[in-house]
Design a protein around this motif. Structure first.
Motif, PDB file in Angstrom:
ATOM      1  N   VAL A 406     103.651   5.738 -36.800  1.00 48.06           N
ATOM      2  CA  VAL A 406     105.104   6.214 -36.847  1.00 48.06           C
ATOM      3  C   VAL A 406     105.217   7.313 -37.884  1.00 48.06           C
ATOM      4  CG1 VAL A 406     107.562   5.576 -37.142  1.00 48.06           C
ATOM      5  CG2 VAL A 406     106.199   4.094 -35.918  1.00 48.06           C
ATOM      6  N   VAL A 407     104.820   7.131 -39.027  1.00 49.17           N
ATOM      7  CA  VAL A 407     105.004   8.316 -39.623  1.00 49.17           C
ATOM      8  C   VAL A 407     104.391   9.518 -39.242  1.00 49.17           C
ATOM      9  CG1 VAL A 407     104.424   9.262 -42.283  1.00 49.17           C
ATOM     10  CG2 VAL A 407     105.251   6.952 -41.880  1.00 49.17           C
ATOM     11  N   ASN A 408     103.021   9.417 -38.663  1.00 48.52           N
ATOM     12  CA  ASN A 408     102.360  10.441 -38.095  1.00 48.52           C
ATOM     13  C   ASN A 408     102.982  11.278 -37.015  1.00 48.52           C
ATOM     14  OD1 ASN A 408      99.537  11.857 -37.730  1.00 48.52           O
ATOM     15  ND2 ASN A 408      99.553  10.867 -35.666  1.00 48.52           N
ATOM     16  N   ILE A 409     103.765  10.611 -36.417  1.00 45.28           N
ATOM     17  CA  ILE A 409     104.692  11.462 -35.256  1.00 45.28           C
ATOM     18  C   ILE A 409     105.532  12.553 -35.815  1.00 45.28           C
ATOM     19  CG2 ILE A 409     106.571  11.426 -33.587  1.00 45.28           C
ATOM     20  CD1 ILE A 409     105.380   8.376 -33.079  1.00 45.28           C
ATOM     21  N   LEU A 410     105.955  12.253 -37.071  1.00 39.55           N
ATOM     22  CA  LEU A 410     106.705  13.378 -37.755  1.00 39.55           C
ATOM     23  C   LEU A 410     105.778  14.109 -38.935  1.00 39.55           C
ATOM     24  CD1 LEU A 410     110.004  10.961 -38.803  1.00 39.55           C
ATOM     25  CD2 LEU A 410     109.492  12.619 -36.800  1.00 39.55           C
ATOM     26  N   VAL A 411     105.051  13.489 -39.544  1.00 44.92           N
ATOM     27  CA  VAL A 411     104.057  14.365 -40.580  1.00 44.92           C
ATOM     28  C   VAL A 411     102.642  14.265 -39.942  1.00 44.92           C
ATOM     29  CG1 VAL A 411     103.499  14.365 -43.069  1.00 44.92           C
ATOM     30  CG2 VAL A 411     105.590  13.297 -42.564  1.00 44.92           C
ATOM     31  N   THR A 412     102.612  15.519 -39.333  1.00 47.64           N
ATOM     32  CA  THR A 412     101.226  15.594 -38.553  1.00 47.64           C
ATOM     33  C   THR A 412     100.142  15.953 -39.265  1.00 47.64           C
ATOM     34  OG1 THR A 412     101.837  17.863 -37.805  1.00 47.64           O
ATOM     35  CG2 THR A 412     102.507  15.834 -36.422  1.00 47.64           C
ATOM     36  N   SER A 413     100.424  16.511 -40.401  1.00 53.94           N
ATOM     37  CA  SER A 413      99.293  16.979 -41.366  1.00 53.94           C
ATOM     38  C   SER A 413      98.631  15.642 -42.047  1.00 53.94           C
ATOM     39  CB  SER A 413      99.910  17.878 -42.628  1.00 53.94           C
ATOM     40  OG  SER A 413      98.734  17.943 -43.813  1.00 53.94           O
ATOM     41  N   GLY A 414      97.365  15.649 -41.486  1.00 51.84           N
ATOM     42  CA  GLY A 414      96.525  14.284 -41.962  1.00 51.84           C
ATOM     43  C   GLY A 414      96.442  14.345 -43.699  1.00 51.84           C
ATOM     44  N   SER A 415      96.143  15.262 -44.114  1.00 48.73           N
ATOM     45  CA  SER A 415      95.914  15.460 -45.580  1.00 48.73           C
ATOM     46  C   SER A 415      97.345  14.960 -46.510  1.00 48.73           C
ATOM     47  CB  SER A 415      95.539  16.639 -46.121  1.00 48.73           C
ATOM     48  OG  SER A 415      96.168  17.834 -45.890  1.00 48.73           O
ATOM     49  N   ALA A 416      98.569  15.596 -45.699  1.00 48.96           N
ATOM     50  CA  ALA A 416      99.675  15.299 -46.292  1.00 48.96           C
ATOM     51  C   ALA A 416     100.003  14.122 -46.255  1.00 48.96           C
ATOM     52  CB  ALA A 416     100.772  16.254 -45.553  1.00 48.96           C
ATOM     53  N   MET A 417     100.032  13.205 -45.018  1.00 47.14           N
ATOM     54  CA  MET A 417     100.364  12.056 -44.981  1.00 47.14           C
ATOM     55  C   MET A 417      99.388  10.945 -45.748  1.00 47.14           C
ATOM     56  SD  MET A 417     100.892   9.762 -41.538  1.00 47.14           S
ATOM     57  CE  MET A 417      99.264   9.390 -40.755  1.00 47.14           C
ATOM     58  N   TRP A 418      98.244  11.375 -45.767  1.00 51.32           N
ATOM     59  CA  TRP A 418      97.404  10.398 -46.519  1.00 51.32           C
ATOM     60  C   TRP A 418      97.547  10.590 -48.013  1.00 51.32           C
ATOM     61  CZ3 TRP A 418      95.553   6.056 -46.399  1.00 51.32           C
ATOM     62  CH2 TRP A 418      94.310   5.576 -47.046  1.00 51.32           C
ATOM     63  N   SER A 419      98.161  11.873 -48.513  1.00 48.31           N
ATOM     64  CA  SER A 419      98.339  11.919 -49.787  1.00 48.31           C
ATOM     65  C   SER A 419      99.372  10.961 -50.352  1.00 48.31           C
ATOM     66  CB  SER A 419      98.453  13.411 -50.192  1.00 48.31           C
ATOM     67  OG  SER A 419      97.326  14.125 -50.085  1.00 48.31           O
ATOM     68  N   ILE A 420     100.317  10.924 -49.303  1.00 44.36           N
ATOM     69  CA  ILE A 420     101.593  10.156 -49.627  1.00 44.36           C
ATOM     70  C   ILE A 420     101.229   8.748 -49.635  1.00 44.36           C
ATOM     71  CG2 ILE A 420     103.745   9.548 -48.641  1.00 44.36           C
ATOM     72  CD1 ILE A 420     104.108  12.526 -47.661  1.00 44.36           C
ATOM     73  N   ALA A 421     100.601   8.414 -48.576  1.00 45.31           N
ATOM     74  CA  ALA A 421     100.261   6.801 -48.376  1.00 45.31           C
ATOM     75  C   ALA A 421      99.181   6.223 -49.415  1.00 45.31           C
ATOM     76  CB  ALA A 421      99.897   6.694 -46.898  1.00 45.31           C
ATOM     77  N   ALA A 422      98.076   7.146 -49.422  1.00 52.13           N
ATOM     78  CA  ALA A 422      96.793   6.543 -50.063  1.00 52.13           C
ATOM     79  C   ALA A 422      97.176   5.986 -51.560  1.00 52.13           C
ATOM     80  CB  ALA A 422      95.951   7.636 -50.204  1.00 52.13           C
TER      81      ALA A 422
END
Length: 515
Positions: A406-422
């Motif tokens: 669900v988050v990926n639908i809004l934050v499509t930058s993989g590095s940005a999303m993983w930096s938040i979630a990891a």
């Protein structure tokens, strides 16, 4: 009324709902700030949260060493001093920084010389009509080594390849785009993204395990299997569902490209052969260096898993790409003198400038997250909650996957999303004995699956432009209605593959056990 008429009506009734849903997603995504500013906003939220938690004397006992870890206030004098004095070091020491720069320099030579584009053309042009879907789909998953250029090169080639064998070019564009977008992290060839994700995962794992290290090839075995499975799924869905749609014919007045552009010239074919021979020689030479147990490229006791070779795998990958690029470019004339090679590297690094700017903000946020120990608290408390809840780990995997999708639908930058979630997910699952490499593999599925359906991706708009070459009135809902069945099926199949991999205990990559 015929079955075809019914299909047309059903598609027409579904389309407005898809358009409305895509509109909601687009508006929500547009409300988010640029990822650079998003991380500074998150840093500000972290600062306030750390002040509140420190004021409440919140602490946990670290399972790594048994010491009590208390939250530190980022808004205190010590916090402000840390943030000011370490800003440059945070950026310079950010794990993916040097790795991605080195990899990009090698890949840039292969891309800018024309080798990667020629490789994609030959991969989709020399296959029988019955294999064209699989060929384009597999080429899509393997094309990520060219990063964003994969979309620019392969999506129009997909339309040409399908038209060359008498199939709908619209379907070719859809298959090529979806295989790239929803299979983005499944490349059988190590890519720059592998280096970025591994660096972020390493930094996150060190929150609870200071000596943790995740290599860029930690998910390699899983990626190879994933690319094959996804290509098969795309082939089946296209054959039994999408190819039966009644709206696959291009407009009568559509401007159709010359199919001959798929073919390589005699010089390009010669260059491909020479580049392949050079790659083979380089691999043989590298293998000969590694084979002896006393090889300096091996680790203690002759280990290959923990060795200088794998520690420097990013440089090895860059070297191999550089070799094929130089040989190919020298033969075709895109490289005419030694000075052209560093010039091509510079061009490649220019494309990385936006990512490097984003890395600066990410590096600061992760450093603050580590210093405040908020990550330790969240990870330990979440791990304790998981243990007391009694939820099977498979259920936890599915919940994490659903959230990230669900988050990926809004934050499509993989590095940005993983930096938040990891920084939360990796330590949390480490504390319940799930390796960091496994959490990263789970993230790959979520980071890819929904990408093909979200208009927040700039490449969605690009693919729509290619689609409109064949159908001028195509819109966001049109493209989404084509990609949705593929994206959903790919995500489900990929998830099942991950769960099977976990159940069988197959290593995810060299030295990377799944559990």
């Amino acid at each position: 009324m015929t079955a075809k008429d019914t299909d047309t009506i059903d598609a027409g009734q579904r389309l407005p709902r898809i358009v409305r849903a895509m509109g909601v997603i687009e508006r929500a995504g547009n409300a988010l700030p640029h990822p650079f500013w998003l991380f500074w906003v998150l840093a500000a939220i972290l600062a306030v949260a750390s002040a509140v938690l420190a004021g409440l004397d919140v602490s946990v006992v670290s399972p790594d060493n048994g010491r009590t870890v208390a939250v530190q206030n980022l808004l205190s004098g010590d916090g402000l001093a840390m943030a000011t004095s370490t800003m440059i070091d945070n950026f310079a020491a950010f794990p993916p920084m040097a790795t991605i720069v080195v990899v990009i320099m090698g890949v840039a030579v292969a891309e800018r010389s024309g080798f990667l584009a020629a490789l994609m053309r030959v991969s989709v042009s020399r296959v029988p009509a019955s294999w064209v879907v699989f060929a384009v789909a597999f080429a899509g998953t393997a094309s990520h080594v060219a990063s964003a250029a994969a979309y620019i090169i392969l999506v129009p080639l997909g339309g040409l390849a399908f038209r060359a064998v008498g199939r709908s070019p619209i379907l070719g564009v859809v298959v090529a785009y979806t295989s790239i977008a929803s299979g983005y992290d499944a490349s059988p060839i190590p890519t720059p993204n592998d280096a970025i994700f591994a660096g972020i995962t390493t930094a996150a794992a060190r929150i609870v395990s200071p000596d943790a290290y995740v290599s860029p090839v930690s998910n390699w075995f899983f990626n190879i299997a994933s690319s094959l499975v996804l290509a098969i799924v795309i082939t089946l869905v296209t054959r039994f569902l999408l190819s039966k749609r009644p709206d696959l014919d291009p407009d009568p007045d559509a401007e159709l490209e010359d199919i001959a552009t798929l073919q390589l010239s005699a010089r390009e074919r010669s260059a491909m052969r020479l580049a392949g021979a050079a790659l083979l020689v380089a691999v043989i030479a590298l293998t000969a260096l590694v084979l002896p147990e006393s090889s300096p490229l091996r680790g203690e006791g002759g280990s290959i898993v923990e060795s200088p070779l794998l520690d420097g795998i990013a440089a090895v990958v860059a070297f191999l790409f550089g070799i094929v690029g130089i040989v190919y470019g020298t033969r075709t004339g895109t490289i005419t003198k030694p000075a052209d090679v560093p010039a091509l590297m510079v061009e490649g690094l220019k494309q990385m400038a936006p990512v490097l700017v984003l890395f600066f903000a990410i590096a600061q946020f992760l450093a603050y997250f580590d210093w405040t120990h908020v990550g330790d608290v969240l990870s330990v408390k979440a791990a304790e909650l998981l243990e007391t809840s009694g939820l099977p780990i498979v259920v936890v995997f599915l919940l994490v996957l659903a959230l990230l999708t669900v988050v990926n639908i809004l934050v499509t930058s993989g590095s940005a999303m993983w930096s938040i979630a990891a920084p939360v997910l990796v330590p949390m699952l480490l504390l319940v004995d799930v390796p960091a490499e496994t959490t990263q593999a789970l993230f790959r599925i979520a980071d890819s699956g929904s990408t093909a359906i979200t208009p927040m991706s700039p490449y969605f708009v690009m693919a729509l432009g290619f689609l409109q070459r064949y159908r001028k009135n195509a819109g966001i809902g049109t493209l989404a209605s084509y990609t949705l069945p593929l994206a959903v099926t790919m995500t489900c199949a990929w998830t099942l593959l991950f769960l099977l991999w976990w159940a069988l205990g197959i290593p995810l990559g060299p030295g990377a056990p799944v559990r």
